[in-house]
Design an enzyme around this catalytic site. Sequence first.
Site, PDB file in Angstrom:
ATOM      1  N   VAL A   1       0.841  -1.197   0.000  1.00  0.00           N
ATOM      2  CA  VAL A   1       0.000   0.000   0.000  1.00  0.00           C
ATOM      3  C   VAL A   1       0.877   1.247   0.000  1.00  0.00           C
ATOM      4  O   VAL A   1       1.805   1.361   0.792  1.00  0.00           O
ATOM      5  CB  VAL A   1      -0.908   0.025   1.251  1.00  0.00           C
ATOM      6  CG1 VAL A   1      -1.787   1.268   1.262  1.00  0.00           C
ATOM      7  CG2 VAL A   1      -1.755  -1.237   1.332  1.00  0.00           C
ATOM      8  N   CYS A   2       0.561   2.164  -0.893  1.00  0.00           N
ATOM      9  CA  CYS A   2       1.276   3.441  -0.950  1.00  0.00           C
ATOM     10  C   CYS A   2       0.425   4.488  -0.241  1.00  0.00           C
ATOM     11  O   CYS A   2      -0.506   5.045  -0.807  1.00  0.00           O
ATOM     12  CB  CYS A   2       1.517   3.837  -2.408  1.00  0.00           C
ATOM     13  SG  CYS A   2       2.511   5.316  -2.562  1.00  0.00           S
ATOM     14  N   LEU A   3       0.732   4.678   1.033  1.00  0.00           N
ATOM     15  CA  LEU A   3       0.046   5.668   1.854  1.00  0.00           C
ATOM     16  C   LEU A   3       1.119   6.374   2.666  1.00  0.00           C
ATOM     17  O   LEU A   3       1.855   5.727   3.418  1.00  0.00           O
ATOM     18  CB  LEU A   3      -0.983   4.979   2.763  1.00  0.00           C
ATOM     19  CG  LEU A   3      -1.834   5.873   3.652  1.00  0.00           C
ATOM     20  CD1 LEU A   3      -2.715   6.810   2.811  1.00  0.00           C
ATOM     21  CD2 LEU A   3      -2.709   5.023   4.574  1.00  0.00           C
TER      22      LEU A   3
END
Length: 181
Positions: free
Chosen positions: A107-109
């Site tokens: 996840v790119c957060l």
Amino acid sequence: MIKLFTLKQQKKDGEQKGSQQKKASAAQLRIQKDINELNLPNTCATDFPDPNDLLNFKLIISPDEGFYRDGRFVFNFRVGSNYPHEPPKVKCATQVYHPNIDLDGNVCLNILREDWNPVLNINSIVYGLQFLFLEPNPEDPLNKEAADVLQTNRRQFENNVKKAMRGGCVGETYFECCLLK
């Protein structure tokens, strides 16, 4: 003399174990506090497969609007002993066609990476993940193909999302059905 050395070593080993347990205890205390203070929207739920292990749990997000409406997405949370000084490890267990989630579930957060700080909590991550489903960010992608389609052809992106959520192929990738209805 040997017995004295052995006793000293045992005491030292015991102290080291104690300090390691204190770190785990701090993480457990903080995660307990975070969980008690969770304020989940009605589109989210948690699942604790082992009720005695608060450091490993699942978050289920079922968006009620946007591209991913009526989908069911499961995220695995693994909270380390350095929490809250390090963010939990979060992976999406549901394969999804999304610019900010790759096919391996990474996840790119930003708050799970460089913008994490100890004042953030599990609630912050829940809202961040939910926001990714409402407003996918093509500017910071892990799935570059999905990001390119979102930027160049929104209608095609929406069709790809629907196809993937129904259980179908987008390009060379097959997606399992993740629809609630």
